[in-house]
Every structure is written in C-alpha cells, then in structure tokens.
Design an enzyme around this catalytic site. Structure first.
Site, PDB file in Angstrom:
ATOM      1  N   ARG A 118       0.948  -1.352   0.041  1.00  0.00           N
ATOM      2  CA  ARG A 118       0.003   0.031  -0.010  1.00  0.00           C
ATOM      3  C   ARG A 118       0.877   1.176   0.010  1.00  0.00           C
ATOM      4  O   ARG A 118       0.348   2.193   0.286  1.00  0.00           O
ATOM      5  CB  ARG A 118      -1.178   0.038   1.220  1.00  0.00           C
ATOM      6  CG  ARG A 118      -1.909  -1.209   1.196  1.00  0.00           C
ATOM      7  CD  ARG A 118      -3.446  -0.996   2.083  1.00  0.00           C
ATOM      8  NE  ARG A 118      -4.002  -2.089   1.961  1.00  0.00           N
ATOM      9  CZ  ARG A 118      -4.032  -3.038   2.719  1.00  0.00           C
ATOM     10  NH1 ARG A 118      -3.265  -3.140   4.087  1.00  0.00           N
ATOM     11  NH2 ARG A 118      -4.766  -4.066   2.715  1.00  0.00           N
ATOM     12  N   LYS A 224       7.293  23.186 -14.150  1.00  0.00           N
ATOM     13  CA  LYS A 224       6.418  21.934 -13.727  1.00  0.00           C
ATOM     14  C   LYS A 224       5.821  22.139 -12.426  1.00  0.00           C
ATOM     15  O   LYS A 224       4.869  21.667 -11.934  1.00  0.00           O
ATOM     16  CB  LYS A 224       7.078  20.713 -14.098  1.00  0.00           C
ATOM     17  CG  LYS A 224       6.461  19.457 -13.752  1.00  0.00           C
ATOM     18  CD  LYS A 224       6.175  18.678 -14.734  1.00  0.00           C
ATOM     19  CE  LYS A 224       5.336  17.387 -14.250  1.00  0.00           C
ATOM     20  NZ  LYS A 224       5.319  16.046 -14.985  1.00  0.00           N
ATOM     21  N   GLU A 234      -4.764  16.923 -11.157  1.00  0.00           N
ATOM     22  CA  GLU A 234      -5.142  17.420 -12.441  1.00  0.00           C
ATOM     23  C   GLU A 234      -6.530  17.568 -12.566  1.00  0.00           C
ATOM     24  O   GLU A 234      -7.204  16.956 -13.243  1.00  0.00           O
ATOM     25  CB  GLU A 234      -4.826  16.429 -13.406  1.00  0.00           C
ATOM     26  CG  GLU A 234      -4.719  16.608 -14.768  1.00  0.00           C
ATOM     27  CD  GLU A 234      -3.971  15.857 -15.958  1.00  0.00           C
ATOM     28  OE1 GLU A 234      -3.078  15.574 -15.746  1.00  0.00           O
ATOM     29  OE2 GLU A 234      -4.883  15.552 -16.813  1.00  0.00           O
ATOM     30  N   ASN A 242      -0.539  18.404 -20.793  1.00  0.00           N
ATOM     31  CA  ASN A 242      -0.658  17.309 -21.822  1.00  0.00           C
ATOM     32  C   ASN A 242      -0.839  17.888 -23.411  1.00  0.00           C
ATOM     33  O   ASN A 242      -1.504  17.274 -24.166  1.00  0.00           O
ATOM     34  CB  ASN A 242      -1.889  16.795 -21.390  1.00  0.00           C
ATOM     35  CG  ASN A 242      -1.818  15.656 -20.188  1.00  0.00           C
ATOM     36  OD1 ASN A 242      -0.882  15.274 -19.945  1.00  0.00           O
ATOM     37  ND2 ASN A 242      -2.735  15.771 -19.353  1.00  0.00           N
ATOM     38  N   HIS A 245      -0.393  15.649 -26.460  1.00  0.00           N
ATOM     39  CA  HIS A 245      -0.214  14.343 -25.684  1.00  0.00           C
ATOM     40  C   HIS A 245      -1.453  13.284 -26.299  1.00  0.00           C
ATOM     41  O   HIS A 245      -1.255  12.211 -26.201  1.00  0.00           O
ATOM     42  CB  HIS A 245      -0.271  14.201 -24.370  1.00  0.00           C
ATOM     43  CG  HIS A 245       1.088  14.774 -23.689  1.00  0.00           C
ATOM     44  ND1 HIS A 245       1.851  15.677 -24.019  1.00  0.00           N
ATOM     45  CD2 HIS A 245       2.067  13.800 -23.017  1.00  0.00           C
ATOM     46  CE1 HIS A 245       2.785  15.869 -23.340  1.00  0.00           C
ATOM     47  NE2 HIS A 245       3.162  14.742 -22.816  1.00  0.00           N
ATOM     48  N   HIS A 249      -0.381  10.137 -27.664  1.00  0.00           N
ATOM     49  CA  HIS A 249      -0.355   8.950 -27.284  1.00  0.00           C
ATOM     50  C   HIS A 249      -1.259   8.103 -28.300  1.00  0.00           C
ATOM     51  O   HIS A 249      -1.006   6.824 -28.054  1.00  0.00           O
ATOM     52  CB  HIS A 249      -1.392   9.168 -26.229  1.00  0.00           C
ATOM     53  CG  HIS A 249      -0.598   9.528 -24.730  1.00  0.00           C
ATOM     54  ND1 HIS A 249      -1.245   9.791 -23.677  1.00  0.00           N
ATOM     55  CD2 HIS A 249       0.836   9.660 -24.633  1.00  0.00           C
ATOM     56  CE1 HIS A 249      -0.489  10.202 -22.731  1.00  0.00           C
ATOM     57  NE2 HIS A 249       0.746  10.389 -23.086  1.00  0.00           N
TER      58      HIS A 249
HETATM   59  P1  NAD Z   1      13.174   5.977 -21.504  1.00  0.00           P
HETATM   60  O1  NAD Z   1      13.021   5.801 -20.213  1.00  0.00           O
HETATM   61  O2  NAD Z   1      12.807   4.872 -22.424  1.00  0.00           O
HETATM   62  O3  NAD Z   1      14.569   6.297 -22.010  1.00  0.00           O
HETATM   63  C1  NAD Z   1      15.150   6.599 -23.151  1.00  0.00           C
HETATM   64  C2  NAD Z   1      16.495   5.783 -23.440  1.00  0.00           C
HETATM   65  O4  NAD Z   1      17.273   6.309 -22.991  1.00  0.00           O
HETATM   66  C3  NAD Z   1      16.314   4.103 -22.967  1.00  0.00           C
HETATM   67  O5  NAD Z   1      16.829   3.431 -24.116  1.00  0.00           O
HETATM   68  C4  NAD Z   1      17.060   4.349 -21.867  1.00  0.00           C
HETATM   69  O6  NAD Z   1      17.528   2.964 -21.439  1.00  0.00           O
HETATM   70  C5  NAD Z   1      18.130   5.091 -22.375  1.00  0.00           C
HETATM   71  N1  NAD Z   1      18.917   5.861 -21.150  1.00  0.00           N
HETATM   72  C6  NAD Z   1      18.434   6.451 -19.992  1.00  0.00           C
HETATM   73  N2  NAD Z   1      19.445   7.223 -19.287  1.00  0.00           N
HETATM   74  C7  NAD Z   1      20.417   7.061 -20.319  1.00  0.00           C
HETATM   75  C8  NAD Z   1      21.733   7.657 -20.128  1.00  0.00           C
HETATM   76  N3  NAD Z   1      21.994   8.639 -19.022  1.00  0.00           N
HETATM   77  N4  NAD Z   1      22.711   7.714 -20.942  1.00  0.00           N
HETATM   78  C9  NAD Z   1      22.323   6.457 -22.012  1.00  0.00           C
HETATM   79  N5  NAD Z   1      21.189   6.016 -22.157  1.00  0.00           N
HETATM   80  C10 NAD Z   1      20.090   6.152 -21.303  1.00  0.00           C
HETATM   81  O7  NAD Z   1      12.288   7.360 -22.143  1.00  0.00           O
HETATM   82  P2  NAD Z   1      12.380   8.643 -21.641  1.00  0.00           P
HETATM   83  O8  NAD Z   1      11.940   9.575 -22.708  1.00  0.00           O
HETATM   84  O9  NAD Z   1      13.081   8.987 -20.612  1.00  0.00           O
HETATM   85  O10 NAD Z   1      10.538   8.480 -20.795  1.00  0.00           O
HETATM   86  C11 NAD Z   1       9.560   8.211 -21.680  1.00  0.00           C
HETATM   87  C12 NAD Z   1       8.374   7.638 -20.626  1.00  0.00           C
HETATM   88  O11 NAD Z   1       8.061   8.801 -19.828  1.00  0.00           O
HETATM   89  C13 NAD Z   1       7.295   7.417 -21.502  1.00  0.00           C
HETATM   90  O12 NAD Z   1       6.740   6.211 -21.065  1.00  0.00           O
HETATM   91  C14 NAD Z   1       6.301   8.515 -21.085  1.00  0.00           C
HETATM   92  O13 NAD Z   1       4.877   8.038 -20.977  1.00  0.00           O
HETATM   93  C15 NAD Z   1       6.803   8.864 -19.695  1.00  0.00           C
HETATM   94  N6  NAD Z   1       6.258  10.253 -19.151  1.00  0.00           N
HETATM   95  C16 NAD Z   1       5.833  10.319 -17.909  1.00  0.00           C
HETATM   96  C17 NAD Z   1       5.452  11.590 -17.437  1.00  0.00           C
HETATM   97  C18 NAD Z   1       5.070  11.807 -16.008  1.00  0.00           C
HETATM   98  O14 NAD Z   1       4.621  12.744 -15.636  1.00  0.00           O
HETATM   99  N7  NAD Z   1       4.986  10.761 -15.387  1.00  0.00           N
HETATM  100  C19 NAD Z   1       5.639  12.669 -18.349  1.00  0.00           C
HETATM  101  C20 NAD Z   1       6.386  12.607 -19.478  1.00  0.00           C
HETATM  102  C21 NAD Z   1       6.680  11.136 -19.876  1.00  0.00           C
HETATM  103  N1  GLY Z   2       3.378  14.942 -18.147  1.00  0.00           N
HETATM  104  C1  GLY Z   2       2.129  15.457 -17.555  1.00  0.00           C
HETATM  105  C2  GLY Z   2       1.898  15.728 -16.156  1.00  0.00           C
HETATM  106  O1  GLY Z   2       2.668  15.511 -15.532  1.00  0.00           O
HETATM  107  O2  GLY Z   2       1.035  16.254 -15.698  1.00  0.00           O
END
Ligand code: NAD
Ligand code: GLY
Length: 360
Positions: A118, A224, A234, A242, A245, A249
């Site tokens: 939890r 942010k 939200e 978004n 997005h 998406h």
């Molecule tokens: P990711 O986590 O897939 O990382 C991108 C690539 O870079 C991967 O291959 C990873 O292994 C590699 N990598 C990471 N750090 C590295 C480094 N320092 N050196 C070399 N390689 C490295 O992708 P991302 O773009 O970081 O994140 C995308 C995800 O984030 C999506 O799932 C998206 O939905 C999510 N997201 C969430 C929020 C939120 O508010 N929670 C906001 C935006 C995006």
């Molecule tokens: N990336 C959208 C949010 O954090 O609300």
C-alpha cells in the site's frame, strides 16, 4: 547545484539539479530512511550508473532489479518482476525504492512504490532529459495497457528528485531531442519568454552546452513544479501539461509501444494541436510556422507516420483520461505561451487536422 521545491504541504519535496550529483550521496542519502533499499533500473542504465548509487548503500540491505530496456517493458509484467524481487527479498513496508533511469523506469518504479504494501517511499534519479524536465517531477506513475498508454497508475510523489546533468553525457542524440519536445511544451503552454529563449538557444542545447542545458532543465522544472503545486491531481491547470499528448498517445499506441519515442510523438502532437488552434482562430499561420520550425530545429518529427490513418488515430484518441462522456477534450493554444484547459472538440474538427496531416 540548485534546489527547487515542489510545494505540496506535507508531501513537498526537493528537486536537486546540477553536475555529478550521483557522486554526491550526502545530498540524497538522507532521504533513504530505511535499512532496506531496492534500486530499479534497466539494462542500458545499469552498466553506466548503478555502481555509483550502490556504492553509497554498503551499510544497507540493498538489491537491484535490472529490467529490459524499452517502452514495451513499462508493463504489469515488469511491475510484477519488481514485486517478486521485493517479496522474495523480504522487503518490508519501511523499505525504500530508487528509480534510476528514464521516464519508463521512473513511471514503473513509482507505480510499484505506490502499490507495494500500500505504498513505500521512493526517490527519483532521472537520467534522460525527458525524465529530468518532466516525468520524474509531479508524481504521475503508471504502466501501459495494450489498449491505452499510462492507463494503469497512481498519483504518488517521490521523496526527492536528483537530476544529475552529467548523466546526459551518455544520452543518444535522438533521446536528447525527445526530451526537448517536453521542454518546448513549457514555453508554449505558459512561458513565452522561455519559448523565445529556446529559439535562440536550440543550437547550443543540441551541442549539449552545459550552461544552456542547465537553464533549460531548471526553467522546465520551475514551470512543472508551479503547475503541480497548483493542481496536483489534475482537476484544472495541470491538464495543460498534456499539450499534444492526446494526439501523441494515439500515435504511440497505434504504432505499438517502442517504435516511436514518447517525445517524438509529443512533437507531432504539438504540431497537430497547433494546427487545430489555428483552425479555431487563435494561432496565426506565422505562429504555427514558428512552432514547427523550433521542433524541426530540435531535430524532432513534425508529421505523423503514414502507417496510421486519420480514422485510426481518432479512435485511439477516444482512450484518453481527459475525455468525458465519450467527448474528446483537448488542450489547445490561445497563443504562444498560453494554453486552454481541456476543451470539448467535435470529432469532425479533429478529423480535419488529422486529414490535413494525413496528406503530408
Ligand atoms: P526511456 O525511459 O525509455 O529512456 C530513453 C532511452 O534512454 C532508453 O533506452 C534508456 O535506457 C536510455 N537511457 C536512459 N538514461 C540514459 C543515459 N544517461 N545514457 C544513455 N542512455 C540512457 O524514455 P524517456 O524519454 O526518458 O521517458 C519516456 C516515458 O516517460 C514514457 O513512458 C512517457 O509516458 C513517460 N512520461 C511520464 C511523465 C510523467 O509525468 N510521469 C511525463 C512525460 C513522460
Ligand atoms: N506530463 C504530464 C503531467 O505530469 O501532468
């Protein structure tokens, strides 16, 4: 090193940004108030950075889970792998978790932390630009479902965020650009001066100039943190984060997770949202041209993949958390620097934009 606080009352937490922060455990170690620590990372990040974190954990009972790399592993199966490791290692509800990696690892590990017994505390150590400017901040955690991105998740805030800018040295160029899509988003939705600065600084950012990257990360996190502080769950302005997005998406889900990067899909989605904003009479042709030019300059795609028909995209857009009573609700732009709250938009209007883009 700079510290910024996400102001959420008793759930407030700091975002540390600066160089070489992973090598300074005195900064983040105090947030590990447990003798048990589980580090969640992936097979790309582990050989680069895991030892830096675990070097500081020698006095603790620690373990790590190294997941395969990729958006397709942001899944219930991966979450189950981490739950298995926590349970078989007898991790208690006082245990702490560290998310070490990009947004995929951060979202997944945060979701596991929200659910395990939890809820157990967790730290975000984001290693991609996208994760440092967006996903590690704000407490949105999730895994994907085959029918919709981020559809299974929870709001769950970390104890701290450690954005070590030096970790970007190893990030591939394509991933750097993907992060820039979310950076540009902040300029578009609420910070026109930042958008102007990005137009001037884009070359320096692509060359990984440290001063430029530091400014971009800090200004993005400031935006942010302000938005999340106003509207954690939200019900209002957070939805503006978004922008692009819902279109994006749909592209990610339609192509199958992993073929297109999240930031790339957001870039295309921003162009589509800008086109629709022009059709609503808010943005001028010149504004749309400016937005597309900056995304192009950041080496981001600005047109959707041919593989997806406008009708398929429209169907996929129906699976979105902002929609209500079957009505599509989108974030659009009143101007560069001002976003709308989610607006109900008729299908035929969205289809006009999708068809316009389908012809490219
Ligand atoms: P990711 O986590 O897939 O990382 C991108 C690539 O870079 C991967 O291959 C990873 O292994 C590699 N990598 C990471 N750090 C590295 C480094 N320092 N050196 C070399 N390689 C490295 O992708 P991302 O773009 O970081 O994140 C995308 C995800 O984030 C999506 O799932 C998206 O939905 C999510 N997201 C969430 C929020 C939120 O508010 N929670 C906001 C935006 C995006
Ligand atoms: N990336 C959208 C949010 O954090 O609300």
């Amino acid at each position: 090193m700079k510290t910024l606080t996400v102001e959420l009352g008793e759930r407030s937490y700091p975002i540390f940004t600066g160089s070489n922060l992973m090598n300074h455990p005195e900064l983040w170690f105090p947030y590990l108030e447990s003798s048990q620590v589980m580090v969640v990372t992936n097979e790309t990040v582990a050989p680069l950075y895991l030892a830096r974190i675990t070097a500081a954990l020698s006095g603790k009972q620690w373990a790590s889970v190294i997941l395969p790399d990729g958006e397709s592993f942001k899944s219930m199966d991966s979450a189950m792998t981490v739950f298995d490791a926590l349970l078989s290692g007898r991790f208690s509800r006082n245990a702490h978790l560290i998310a070490l990696g990009g947004g995929v690892i951060g979202d997944l590990a945060g979701f596991v932390a929200a659910c395990y017994q939890r809820g157990i505390p967790f730290l975000q150590i984001p290693t991609t630009l996208l994760a440092q400017v967006d996903s590690s901040v704000g407490g949105k955690t999730a895994v994907n479902h085959p029918l919709g991105k981020n559809m299974i998740g929870a709001f769950y805030q970390p104890k701290c965020v450690v954005a070590d800018i030096t970790s970007l040295d190893t990030l591939p160029d394509r991933e750097l650009s993907a992060g820039l899509a979310e950076v540009i988003k902040y300029g578009l939705i609420r910070d026109p001066d930042f958008f102007n600065w990005l137009e001037q600084a884009m070359d320096a950012l692509l060359q990984r100039d440290e001063a430029a990257l530091t400014h971009a990360i800090e200004r993005s996190c400031l935006n942010k943190a302000e938005v999340v502080g106003l509207d954690e769950r939200e019900s209002g302005p957070r939805a503006t984060l978004n922008l692009g997005h819902t279109f994006g998406h749909a592209i990610e889900t339609g192509l199958g997770y992993g073929d297109i990067l999240h930031g790339e899909a957001v870039s295309i989605g921003i162009c589509q949202a800008a086109d629709l904003s022009r059709r609503m009479g808010w943005l001028s042709d010149a504004d749309v041209t400016r937005i597309i030019a900056l995304l192009r300059k950041a080496r981001l795609p600005v047109t959707p993949p041919q593989a997806l028909s406008p009708e398929t995209c429209l169907d996929l857009m129906a699976v979105d958390k902002k929609n209500e009573n079957g009505q599509l609700r989108l974030i659009l732009l009143k101007s560069i620097g001002e976003a709308t709250l989610p607006l109900p938009i008729e299908r035929h209007r969205v289809l006009q934009t999708l068809e316009h883009y389908g012809r490219h």
